[in-house]
Design an enzyme around this catalytic site. Sequence first.
Site, mmCIF file in Angstrom:
data_model
loop_
_atom_site.group_PDB
_atom_site.id
_atom_site.type_symbol
_atom_site.label_atom_id
_atom_site.label_comp_id
_atom_site.label_asym_id
_atom_site.label_seq_id
_atom_site.Cartn_x
_atom_site.Cartn_y
_atom_site.Cartn_z
ATOM 1 C CB SER A 90 26.573 41.736 36.603
ATOM 2 O OG SER A 90 27.415 41.977 35.638
ATOM 3 C CE1 TYR A 103 30.100 43.190 40.762
ATOM 4 C CE2 TYR A 103 30.451 42.368 38.265
ATOM 5 C CZ TYR A 103 29.807 43.270 39.163
ATOM 6 O OH TYR A 103 28.587 43.936 38.928
HETATM 7 N N1 NAD Z 1 27.480 49.653 36.793
HETATM 8 C C1 NAD Z 1 27.246 48.734 36.237
HETATM 9 O O1 NAD Z 1 28.076 48.863 35.162
HETATM 10 C C2 NAD Z 1 26.693 47.302 36.568
HETATM 11 C C3 NAD Z 1 26.695 46.205 35.834
HETATM 12 C C4 NAD Z 1 26.048 45.173 36.139
HETATM 13 C C5 NAD Z 1 25.619 44.927 37.375
HETATM 14 N N2 NAD Z 1 25.707 46.012 38.252
HETATM 15 C C6 NAD Z 1 25.296 45.704 39.869
HETATM 16 O O2 NAD Z 1 24.281 46.851 40.127
HETATM 17 C C7 NAD Z 1 24.035 46.979 41.385
HETATM 18 C C8 NAD Z 1 24.082 48.532 41.720
HETATM 19 O O3 NAD Z 1 25.710 48.965 41.332
HETATM 20 P P1 NAD Z 1 26.014 50.335 40.744
HETATM 21 O O4 NAD Z 1 26.744 50.213 39.321
HETATM 22 O O5 NAD Z 1 24.977 51.348 41.120
HETATM 23 O O6 NAD Z 1 27.331 50.859 41.413
HETATM 24 P P2 NAD Z 1 27.326 51.725 42.918
HETATM 25 O O7 NAD Z 1 28.741 51.417 43.495
HETATM 26 O O8 NAD Z 1 27.115 53.092 42.384
HETATM 27 O O9 NAD Z 1 26.295 51.473 44.049
HETATM 28 C C9 NAD Z 1 26.346 50.403 44.755
HETATM 29 C C10 NAD Z 1 25.597 50.600 45.940
HETATM 30 O O10 NAD Z 1 25.771 49.512 46.877
HETATM 31 C C11 NAD Z 1 26.036 50.260 48.352
HETATM 32 N N3 NAD Z 1 26.434 49.183 48.963
HETATM 33 C C12 NAD Z 1 27.900 48.530 48.964
HETATM 34 N N4 NAD Z 1 28.013 47.727 49.829
HETATM 35 C C13 NAD Z 1 26.901 47.585 50.673
HETATM 36 C C14 NAD Z 1 26.548 46.898 51.807
HETATM 37 N N5 NAD Z 1 27.412 45.984 52.398
HETATM 38 N N6 NAD Z 1 25.500 47.087 52.364
HETATM 39 C C15 NAD Z 1 24.588 48.048 51.926
HETATM 40 N N7 NAD Z 1 24.841 48.551 50.653
HETATM 41 C C16 NAD Z 1 25.819 48.315 50.141
HETATM 42 C C17 NAD Z 1 26.648 51.302 47.948
HETATM 43 O O11 NAD Z 1 26.541 52.272 49.147
HETATM 44 C C18 NAD Z 1 26.278 51.904 46.897
HETATM 45 O O12 NAD Z 1 25.047 52.693 46.999
HETATM 46 C C19 NAD Z 1 25.368 46.342 41.643
HETATM 47 O O13 NAD Z 1 24.729 44.766 42.285
HETATM 48 C C20 NAD Z 1 26.185 46.046 40.753
HETATM 49 O O14 NAD Z 1 27.099 44.889 41.035
HETATM 50 C C21 NAD Z 1 26.333 47.376 37.882
#
Ligand code: NAD
Length: 220
Positions: A90, A103
């Site tokens: 991130s 985080y």
């Molecule tokens: N959305 C943002 O702005 C953003 C920015 C930077 C990084 N990220 C990263 O992107 C990735 C995806 O996040 P997102 O935004 O799609 O969020 P999201 O909450 O929509 O998706 C996260 C997914 O991770 C799965 N998950 C959570 N715990 C789990 C576990 N123990 N085992 C297996 N699966 C698990 C959830 O079921 C979900 O499908 C994450 O690593 C997040 O930190 C997101």
Amino acid sequence: MYVHCDVGQEEQVKSLVDTTVSAFGRLDIIFNNAGILGNQSRHRMSIMEFNPEEFDRIMSVNVKGTALGMKHAARVMVPARRGCIISTSSVAGFMGGTGPHAYTASKHAIVGLTKNTACELGRYGIRVNCISPFGVATSMLINGWREGDSEWSKGVASEEEVQKMEEIVRDLANLKGPTLKANDIAEAALYLASDASRYVSGHNLVVDGGYSSSKNCVGL
Ligand SMILES: NC(=O)c1ccc[n+]([C@@H]2O[C@H](COP(=O)([O-])OP(=O)(O)OC[C@H]3O[C@@H](n4cnc5c(N)ncnc54)[C@H](O)[C@@H]3O)[C@@H](O)[C@H]2O)c1
């Protein structure tokens, strides 16, 4: 094919990799994308409210989950002398002020794990990289933003909330024009998974429209 997997549970990650190899004969790519923001909302982010149990939970999914994905992918990729490991960090993985403390610590750890694992696995022809997105209007970001904010409703993100979040990100972004979508992160992952990036390893591919590299304090 879908295999249910809690990434914090080693047996389940092992089974995910083994099931994939049984079904397809090999593992070319693993994308460690699962992650949680935790329960610290933007209204409860002070270090003085640091919760050790919550910290352990976040580290278990974000860091241990990523390390286990790397471990079990490497287990089958090393004998094959090829493979590609991608993880999601991130902008909170290399700068301050873009997420809660636990985080942010977890995402910094993913950048470190990526570089160290790339260092070890390069000799086997395995590339290890990560992606650092800026804000994408997924349920994670919207839930984190709206908790405690009476202006925003609870529950599943509405189209209105998605649009509002995208507007917030657009206002913060340096690059004007495009709106960052999940598909932009998928395109970055595809690049890192493909031969177009055959000489790229140990890299943190930042997908933030220049946000982290620009503080326009001289009026450019
Ligand atoms: N959305 C943002 O702005 C953003 C920015 C930077 C990084 N990220 C990263 O992107 C990735 C995806 O996040 P997102 O935004 O799609 O969020 P999201 O909450 O929509 O998706 C996260 C997914 O991770 C799965 N998950 C959570 N715990 C789990 C576990 N123990 N085992 C297996 N699966 C698990 C959830 O079921 C979900 O499908 C994450 O690593 C997040 O930190 C997101």
